[in-house]
Every structure is written in structure tokens, then in C-alpha cells.
Design a protein around this motif. Structure first.
Motif, short mmCIF file in Angstrom:
data_model
loop_
_atom_site.label_atom_id
_atom_site.label_comp_id
_atom_site.label_asym_id
_atom_site.label_seq_id
_atom_site.Cartn_x
_atom_site.Cartn_y
_atom_site.Cartn_z
N LEU A 172 62.01 81.52 47.48
CA LEU A 172 62.86 82.05 48.73
C LEU A 172 64.25 80.57 48.83
O LEU A 172 65.53 80.87 49.31
CB LEU A 172 62.12 81.94 50.28
CG LEU A 172 63.21 81.34 51.70
CD1 LEU A 172 63.63 83.20 51.88
CD2 LEU A 172 61.79 80.85 52.46
N GLU A 173 64.11 79.47 48.51
CA GLU A 173 65.03 78.61 48.92
C GLU A 173 65.79 78.51 47.47
O GLU A 173 67.15 78.73 47.80
CB GLU A 173 64.64 77.24 48.11
CG GLU A 173 65.35 75.77 48.12
CD GLU A 173 64.60 74.28 48.68
OE1 GLU A 173 64.84 73.37 49.17
OE2 GLU A 173 63.63 74.70 49.17
N LEU A 174 65.65 78.84 46.49
CA LEU A 174 65.84 79.15 45.50
C LEU A 174 67.25 80.36 45.46
O LEU A 174 68.05 80.25 45.11
CB LEU A 174 65.79 79.10 44.22
CG LEU A 174 64.45 78.14 43.13
CD1 LEU A 174 64.52 78.52 42.56
CD2 LEU A 174 66.55 76.55 43.04
N SER A 175 67.32 80.88 46.55
CA SER A 175 67.63 82.53 46.25
C SER A 175 68.69 82.66 47.55
O SER A 175 69.89 83.58 47.48
CB SER A 175 66.72 83.23 47.17
OG SER A 175 65.52 83.97 46.24
N GLN A 176 69.14 81.36 48.35
CA GLN A 176 69.71 80.68 49.52
C GLN A 176 71.49 81.23 48.58
O GLN A 176 71.71 80.82 47.02
CB GLN A 176 70.38 79.36 49.84
CG GLN A 176 68.93 79.13 50.48
CD GLN A 176 68.97 77.83 51.16
OE1 GLN A 176 69.89 77.15 51.73
NE2 GLN A 176 68.00 77.28 50.75
N PRO A 177 72.23 81.98 49.05
CA PRO A 177 73.83 82.08 47.80
C PRO A 177 74.81 81.05 47.88
O PRO A 177 74.95 81.07 46.98
CB PRO A 177 74.37 83.69 49.21
CG PRO A 177 73.07 83.37 50.19
CD PRO A 177 71.86 82.88 50.00
N ALA A 178 74.63 80.14 48.46
CA ALA A 178 75.27 79.33 48.42
C ALA A 178 75.03 78.41 46.89
O ALA A 178 75.34 78.03 46.27
CB ALA A 178 75.31 77.92 49.37
N TYR A 179 73.76 78.43 46.28
CA TYR A 179 73.20 77.81 45.07
C TYR A 179 74.04 79.08 43.45
O TYR A 179 74.19 78.57 42.30
CB TYR A 179 71.86 77.76 45.05
CG TYR A 179 71.57 76.57 46.10
CD1 TYR A 179 72.12 75.32 47.22
CD2 TYR A 179 69.87 76.85 46.55
CE1 TYR A 179 71.44 74.91 47.22
CE2 TYR A 179 69.75 76.59 47.40
CZ TYR A 179 70.30 75.14 48.07
OH TYR A 179 69.94 74.17 48.61
N ARG A 313 77.69 67.34 46.26
CA ARG A 313 78.24 69.06 46.89
C ARG A 313 78.93 69.52 46.03
O ARG A 313 78.75 70.89 45.34
CB ARG A 313 78.79 68.75 47.89
CG ARG A 313 78.75 70.32 48.54
CD ARG A 313 79.12 70.12 50.49
NE ARG A 313 77.83 70.05 51.38
CZ ARG A 313 77.61 68.88 52.27
NH1 ARG A 313 78.27 68.67 52.52
NH2 ARG A 313 76.55 68.50 52.26
N TYR A 314 79.55 68.58 45.47
CA TYR A 314 80.50 69.48 44.37
C TYR A 314 80.47 69.08 42.58
O TYR A 314 81.24 69.40 42.14
CB TYR A 314 82.44 69.26 44.92
CG TYR A 314 82.43 69.11 46.03
CD1 TYR A 314 82.95 70.54 46.65
CD2 TYR A 314 82.63 68.09 47.06
CE1 TYR A 314 82.59 70.41 48.14
CE2 TYR A 314 82.91 68.58 48.44
CZ TYR A 314 82.77 69.98 48.42
OH TYR A 314 83.17 69.98 50.41
N SER A 315 79.41 68.86 42.66
CA SER A 315 79.18 68.52 40.67
C SER A 315 78.52 69.70 40.13
O SER A 315 77.66 70.65 40.77
CB SER A 315 78.12 67.44 41.12
OG SER A 315 77.72 67.17 39.48
N PRO A 316 79.30 69.88 39.56
CA PRO A 316 78.62 71.62 38.25
C PRO A 316 77.18 71.11 38.06
O PRO A 316 76.88 71.60 37.18
CB PRO A 316 79.86 71.21 37.87
CG PRO A 316 80.21 70.06 37.19
CD PRO A 316 80.15 69.51 38.31
N GLU A 317 76.67 69.66 37.71
CA GLU A 317 75.94 69.47 36.90
C GLU A 317 74.47 69.35 38.52
O GLU A 317 73.69 70.11 36.78
CB GLU A 317 75.84 67.98 36.99
CG GLU A 317 74.43 67.62 36.50
CD GLU A 317 74.09 67.57 34.87
OE1 GLU A 317 72.25 68.03 34.95
OE2 GLU A 317 74.85 67.98 34.14
#
Length: 337
Positions: A172-179, A313-317
Motif C-alpha cells: 500500500l505504501e509503495l504504491s503511492q504515485p508520488a514515489y 525530497r529532491y534526491s534521486p538516491e
């Protein structure tokens, strides 16, 4: 006189080399989700943040002291020479802070002996200095540790249910579109993990019935393993007994997984073999792979949670690391068939 001392004021004080009882040339401050760690030349001091999450509550000074004491007790099992005690942070009548001095206590810190960076297992793997003999010593240390652990009684059905609950919440958590994670891959991994729990339940039930569930470390990663003479293993999960109640094979599988993620899959495999030989505990390979897939999903969740903090928030890592864990989860659950 009553003083309200903010976390920012405490951190500012503890950043200063003159704040410590021992001579300190410089202080390195490291912030984590739940604490600040201050490194002097010889020691490390950990200050817990006054935070409250679903799984822990550090919001009061009494709670932070209790968790400091628990951290000391638990970590002395695997690093008795590292965890030295707890120190009070106090403020005097003039409004000046003192570490382990007179005045009104405003917080508590865990005091540890500072470990050499070059001897930490993650550093040694990244720099190519970790060898087979080091890994065998880690396996021996853990075999002795688990041998001394009392078995924890748990209902086999409840043991499997815990995995299902964590798989559901992780998906459920990993499915958030923002990720921006690959949802088809995630769904396939979670369905495969649930299938193992349903169709191969005996793998788990046999471990419970054999008394192989113990109160372990809870977060057995290479950055917590020091390759010193006695092998010190630090930073266990002091805030949640539930997360420390694990199959011994789960913990050793996790350490092997993290070695693999760092590019040392061969060392991870050697660790598993060495541990099995020393402990005479030979869990089925399908179980090892399930635990590794499951742990990879949990670590993917922890990776993406960094994106909820402004500074990350803006890190690609963190999305990159989450995708790495998803691939590891997929690879390992495929080996459970």
C-alpha cells in the motif's frame, strides 16, 4: 527555575567540542529519523529526538530515558565494550547546559565508544578490504549469540500472519504515485510472497515448532557490524520488541541480502554457509530466499520514506535505492518455487 530547552538548542550545544568532558578536537553531528549522533575523537553520544510514530513514542523525557536504558541493555549483548552508559544533559540555574553535570535534567544521551570507520563491514565491502575470514568471524559471533537466546513461544499462524500484514502495508505504501515505482513489478512480488506463505506454510511452522524464534537484533545490516577483534554489532532496535522477535534465519538472511546489495553477494553466501556450519541450523533455501525478498520490500519502504522529508525530497538516491530493493525482492522470491 524552569527552562524550556528546544531540540535545536540541545543540538547546537552538543555540536561544540567544549561541551564534552573529554578533550575533543572536533564534533561530527549525524542526523537520523529518530536521533542525533555526535562523534567526538573517542566517543559517540546519541540524543533521541522527541518524536512520536506509530511504532514508537520518544515524546517525553521519561520515555527517552527508558529507551536509552533499553538501548544500553540490549546492545550490550553484542557490543558490551562499546555501550558505556547514559549521560544526563542538564541545565543550571544560570541557564547553561552541561553534559553529565549539575542542574535540572533536560534530556538523556547514550554514550558509546567510537568505532573505527574503516572496520565497519559496509565500509570494508565498499573498499574491498572485507575478506572471508572476517565474514566467518561474524558468523561465529552470531552463532554464539543465537545459541544463548531463549526460544520465544509464538503461535505458527500468528507468525505467518505478521508477514502478511507487513506485505499488505508495504504494498500500500509503495504504491503511492508520488514515489514513481513500477507497480506491476511490486504487485507480482507481493502476490508471490503471499503465495509462499499460503502454499509453503510448513517452512515457517517448522521453524516455530523447532524453537528457532528468538529476541534478536532486529536491524542486522553491514553498517552495524564492526570487524574489530571481538566483532561488535551495534544499533539493535531498542524501541520495538515485536520487531526483534525473529527467526534466526531471517536475521542472517537479511545480513546476506545487504552484502549482496553492496556488491558482495559472494561474501553474503559465505556468511550463510559459515553460519549454518557453526550453528548446525540449516534452513531450507526457499525460506532464506523468502526472508530476503520480504526484507527487501521492507527496506524499499524505508527508502521511499526519506522522500517525505524536505531535505531528501529532491534526491534521486532514495527512489533508485527503492527500485534496487524491488529488483532484489523479485529475484529472491523467484527462487522460492
Amino acid at each position: 527555575m524552569h527552562f524550556e530547552v528546544t531540540l535545536e538548542s540541545k543540538v547546537a550545544f552538543l555540536r561544540q567540542p567544549t561541551s564534552y568532558p573529554e578533550p575533543a578536537y572536533r564534533v561530527e553531528a549525524i542526523e537520523t529519523h529518530m536521533s542525533w549522533v555526535f562523534l567526538t575523537d573517542e566517543h559517540a553520544y546519541k540524543l533521541k529526538k522527541p518524536v512520536r510514530y506509530e511504532f514508537l513514542d520518544f515524546s517525553t523525557i521519561d520515555a527517552r530515558r527508558a529507551y536509552c536504558e533499553e538501548e544500553l541493555r540490549l546492545n550490550r549483548r553484542l557490543a558490551p565494550d562499546v555501550y558505556l552508559g547514559i549521560d544526563a544533559l542538564a541545565i543550571d540555574a544560570a541557564g547553561h547546559l552541561h553534559l553529565d553535570g549539575d542542574g535540572t535534567v533536560v534530556d538523556w544521551l547514550v554514550k558509546m565508544r567510537r568505532l573505527p570507520t574503516h572496520l565497519m563491514l559496509d565500509y570494508a565491502i565498499r573498499h574491498g578490504t572485507a575478506g572471508g575470514s572476517d565474514i566467518e568471524r561474524v558468523a561465529a559471533r552470531l552463532a554464539d549469540f543465537y545459541r544463548a537466546c531463549a526460544p520465544i513461544a509464538i503461535d505458527p499462524v500468528e507468525y505467518r500472519r505478521r508477514f502478511l500484514a507487513h506485505i499488505d502495508s508495504s504494498q500500500l505504501e509503495l504504491s503511492q504515485p508520488a514515489y514513481g515505482l513500477p507497480l506491476v513489478q511490486l504487485d507480482a512480488i507481493c502476490r508471490a510472497q503471499r503465495a509462499v506463505l499460503q502454499n509453503r506454510s510448513a517452512l515457517f511452522d517448522q521453524r516455530v515448532q523447532a524453537g528457532l524464534i528468538a529476541e534478536g537484533h532486529g536491524d542486522l545490516r553491514p553498517e552495524h557490524v564492526c570487524l574489530n577483534a571481538q566483532i561488535s554489532i551495534i544499533d539493535c532496535l531498542e524501541f520495538s520488541r515485536d520487531l526483534r522477535i525473529v527467526d534466526r534465519a531471517d536475521e542472517i538472511s537479511f545480513l546476506a541480502l545487504e552484502c549482496e546489495r553492496l556488491g558482495a553477494g559472494g561474501l553474503g553466501a559465505l556468511f550463510l554457509r559459515s553460519y549454518s556450519d557453526l550453528s548446525n541450523d540449516r534452513p531450507p533455501s526457499a525460506l532464506i530466499h523468502f526472508y530476503q525478498s520480504y526484507r527487501a520490500i521492507l527496506r524499499a519502504v524505508i527508502a521511499v520514506r526519506h522522500l517525505n522529508e524536505e531535505k531528501f525530497r529532491y534526491s534521486p538516491e532514495w527512489p533508485r535505492r527503492a527500485k534496487t530493493y524491488l529488483q532484489l525482492a523479485e529475484n529472491h522470491v523467484a527462487c522460492c518455487r
